[in-house]
Design an enzyme around this catalytic site. Sequence first.
Site, PDB file in Angstrom:
ATOM      1  CB  SER A  73     -10.666   0.211  12.416  1.00  0.00           C
ATOM      2  OG  SER A  73     -11.689   1.167  12.438  1.00  0.00           O
TER       3      SER A  73
HETATM    4  N1  SAH Z   1     -14.956   1.912  15.470  1.00  0.00           N
HETATM    5  C1  SAH Z   1     -15.517   0.986  14.515  1.00  0.00           C
HETATM    6  C2  SAH Z   1     -15.208   1.400  13.098  1.00  0.00           C
HETATM    7  C3  SAH Z   1     -16.452   1.517  12.338  1.00  0.00           C
HETATM    8  S1  SAH Z   1     -16.374   2.280  10.760  1.00  0.00           S
HETATM    9  C4  SAH Z   1     -15.106  -0.446  14.823  1.00  0.00           C
HETATM   10  O1  SAH Z   1     -14.264  -0.669  15.706  1.00  0.00           O
HETATM   11  O2  SAH Z   1     -15.659  -1.361  14.214  1.00  0.00           O
HETATM   12  C5  SAH Z   1     -17.014   3.905  11.104  1.00  0.00           C
HETATM   13  C6  SAH Z   1     -18.391   3.981  11.701  1.00  0.00           C
HETATM   14  O3  SAH Z   1     -18.720   5.372  11.830  1.00  0.00           O
HETATM   15  C7  SAH Z   1     -19.513   3.377  10.848  1.00  0.00           C
HETATM   16  O4  SAH Z   1     -20.206   2.426  11.611  1.00  0.00           O
HETATM   17  C8  SAH Z   1     -20.384   4.575  10.484  1.00  0.00           C
HETATM   18  O5  SAH Z   1     -21.762   4.261  10.379  1.00  0.00           O
HETATM   19  C9  SAH Z   1     -20.104   5.519  11.636  1.00  0.00           C
HETATM   20  N2  SAH Z   1     -20.393   6.938  11.377  1.00  0.00           N
HETATM   21  C10 SAH Z   1     -20.191   7.664  10.233  1.00  0.00           C
HETATM   22  N3  SAH Z   1     -20.588   8.927  10.404  1.00  0.00           N
HETATM   23  C11 SAH Z   1     -21.046   9.038  11.685  1.00  0.00           C
HETATM   24  C12 SAH Z   1     -21.578  10.096  12.475  1.00  0.00           C
HETATM   25  N4  SAH Z   1     -21.761  11.335  11.986  1.00  0.00           N
HETATM   26  N5  SAH Z   1     -21.940   9.834  13.750  1.00  0.00           N
HETATM   27  C13 SAH Z   1     -21.793   8.590  14.288  1.00  0.00           C
HETATM   28  N6  SAH Z   1     -21.301   7.553  13.596  1.00  0.00           N
HETATM   29  C14 SAH Z   1     -20.917   7.756  12.314  1.00  0.00           C
END
Ligand code: SAH
Length: 223
Positions: A73
């Site tokens: 993010s």
């Molecule tokens: N917090 C992260 C942002 C990652 S982007 C950071 O600091 O880098 C969002 C993430 O949510 C992705 O890795 C994606 O695979 C995950 N995601 C999407 N749907 C999900 C779900 N139902 N349960 C757990 N993770 C999920």
Amino acid sequence: MTETACRAAFAHEPQAQRGRQRLLARLEASGISNQQVLEVVAEIPRHWFIDEALGTRAYEDSALPIGHGQTISQPYIVARMTELLLESGPCSTVLEIGTGSGFQAAVLAMLVRRVYTIERLAALWGLAEPRLRALKLRNVRYRHGDGRLGWPEMAPFDGIIMTAASEGIPRGLAEQLTLGGCMVLPLVVGAGQRLVRLTRTRSGFRHEDLEPAMFVPLLGGLG
Ligand code: SAH
């Protein structure tokens, strides 16, 4: 203790130091006002959380690809969501949905007692833990699973942060909040997304619509 670990990680990286000073100024100018959050977001070596090839962009205020169609993010939104979570009151345990690179989890780990984080993609889940271990952040528990279900065995949580955009508020997840606890999440609204804060009250939930957001989608099932 954990902050010391992060400072040590930066000691020999003057370029990263300059980048983090610029980022700090930029986040302040964007309206982030919680000093602790500002310091922590700029303190953590973000270049450790992305591919080396993107290293020169690590301290830009932008989301960057982390593989598998996902992104780390934007620092602004990490800071904003963390600030919103903490301003609601005492926050000791936080559940994060969407571990991704582990950057948001690292920020939380420096600010609250315990962090629980869930990722649906095994390939990403396996990478975050060693990064946080290298930063000596040991107050984090990881789960490979569908975050929409929360982590009932560890509930209730003072805070829940969702870092993927949801079509609606998963009811079972909101029920895992303590009374007075809040969940910060991006909700899909029409063709866009809105950042929302949901606070659990005696009579139900208070809903605050805050600002536009842009996240990858929350998906079902495991990968
Ligand atoms: N917090 C992260 C942002 C990652 S982007 C950071 O600091 O880098 C969002 C993430 O949510 C992705 O890795 C994606 O695979 C995950 N995601 C999407 N749907 C999900 C779900 N139902 N349960 C757990 N993770 C999920």
